[in-house]
Design an enzyme around this catalytic site. Structure first.
Site, mmCIF file in Angstrom:
data_model
loop_
_atom_site.group_PDB
_atom_site.id
_atom_site.type_symbol
_atom_site.label_atom_id
_atom_site.label_comp_id
_atom_site.label_asym_id
_atom_site.label_seq_id
_atom_site.Cartn_x
_atom_site.Cartn_y
_atom_site.Cartn_z
ATOM 1 N N GLN A 195 39.006 57.273 -34.297
ATOM 2 C CA GLN A 195 38.005 56.208 -34.419
ATOM 3 C C GLN A 195 37.411 56.155 -35.825
ATOM 4 O OE1 GLN A 195 37.243 53.643 -32.533
ATOM 5 N NE2 GLN A 195 38.865 54.257 -31.132
ATOM 6 N N SER A 196 38.168 56.579 -36.815
ATOM 7 C CA SER A 196 37.682 56.564 -38.197
ATOM 8 C C SER A 196 37.362 55.140 -38.663
ATOM 9 C CB SER A 196 38.761 57.167 -39.105
ATOM 10 O OG SER A 196 38.527 56.816 -40.454
#
Ligand code: PLP
Length: 324
Positions: free
Chosen positions: A72-73
């Site tokens: 989920q960067s």
């Protein structure tokens, strides 16, 4: 140097007063800087860094970008968007196994055309070369570190201080404390350098998000290294030592990305009082730290406080279970 960038966002981002929260904490005057509104594929602090990183890649004739991060960067999602705009091929190396359903930032990476590689069970430090070796000969890969945190990326936050200072001067506001989420360190290094370069009289309170070290260095050492490179590049007189790198570690008890009651409290307080959305990983944790400091008067009453919103909205959608 500081003007040598590739336009990716809409600046200046707004600064405004949080009047409901200031009423809730009458000892403080509370403001927010809206880097969740940078405009690049849902915004966030990586936009500022990428303006400098992508410019360097283009100037040096790279045609392919590699970067890495968590699934989920936000950094990876904004890098994918930046590459789409700049016409660069984007490769993202993401931790863990490929999930069945792409959500949040991962979905956006896909829509933005990034080529996604999953590390699977491999927990080792990511070796960019091993991924790029399989590319054809005409690909010239440009490697961006985690979070875009090197001195080139940090220039985005040096410039951001100049932007904020003008906004504060124009409106006759003095900010005593700036709270923000610090993780890979580029934002913090850039803000420190910008404060010294542009003489902004304020104290940074970086809330540390994760416990991990980067590249074998403690975060303090890693940040100092960027700051020292910046000192040279920007011809700053000031001497920096490790004790200049402040990281508040009171709120990173839970591991990176793990949602606790703290983050939930912070997210709902901001949503219900101001209609502003925080994210579960970074700004939720950092804003909880700020709320605790206000509630328990850990900073001088009567002061003006600014929360630097660094974005992260898409990650909320990956945390639906935990947030309801
Ligand atoms: C990356 C990120 C941060 C941390 O910035 P660093 O420069 O990596 O320290 C904070 N907030 C959000 C939403 C981010 O995506």
């Amino acid at each position: 140097m500081i003007d040598n960038k590739f336009k990716l966002g809409f600046f200046p981002t707004p600064v405004h007063r949080l009047s409901k929260l200031s009423e809730l904490f009458p000892d403080y005057n509370i403001f927010i800087k809206r880097d969740d509104q940078t405009g690049l594929a849902s915004g966030g602090n990586k936009t500022r860094k990428l303006e400098y990183l992508i410019k360097q890649a283009l100037d040096m004739d790279y045609n392919t970008v590699f970067t890495a991060g968590a699934q989920q960067s936000n950094h990876c999602r904004q890098t994918a968007a930046a590459c789409a705009i700049a016409g660069l091929e984007c490769h993202l190396i993401l931790r863990g196994k490929e999930p069945e359903i792409y959500q949040g930032n991962l979905l956006l990476n896909h829509l933005l055309g990034a080529k996604i590689h999953f590390t699977g069970n491999d927990k080792k430090e990511i070796d960019f070369e091993s991924y790029s070796n399989s590319l054809g000969k005409n690909k010239k890969p440009y490697f961006i570190p985690y979070g875009g945190s090197n001195i080139i990326g940090a220039l985005g936050y040096v410039q951001a201080v100049k932007e904020l200072k003008k906004q504060l001067d124009d409106n006759n506001i003095k900010i005593d404390y700036i709270f923000f989420a610090s993780s890979s360190g580029g934002t913090q290094a850039g803000l420190m350098l910008g404060i010294d370069l542009y003489h902004l009289d304020t104290e940074l309170i970086p809330i540390k998000i994760d416990k991990d070290e980067t590249a074998g260095l403690d975060m303090e050492e890693y940040i100092l290294d960027i700051v020292l490179k910046g000192k040279k590049l920007l011809n700053l007189e000031k001497e920096y030592t490790i004790s200049d790198i402040k990281l508040n570690k009171d709120y990173n008890e839970a591991p990176y990305g793990v949602l606790t009651d703290n983050e939930k409290t912070a997210i709902s307080k901001m949503a219900l009082s101001e209609g502003i959305l925080l994210d579960p990983v970074y700004t939720g944790r950092a804003f909880y730290g700020m709320l605790d400091c206000l509630e328990n008067k850990k900073i001088s009453p009567g002061s003006n406080v600014l929360f630097w919103h660094t974005g992260g909205l898409p990650a909320l959608f990956e945390y639906a279970d935990g947030l309801i």
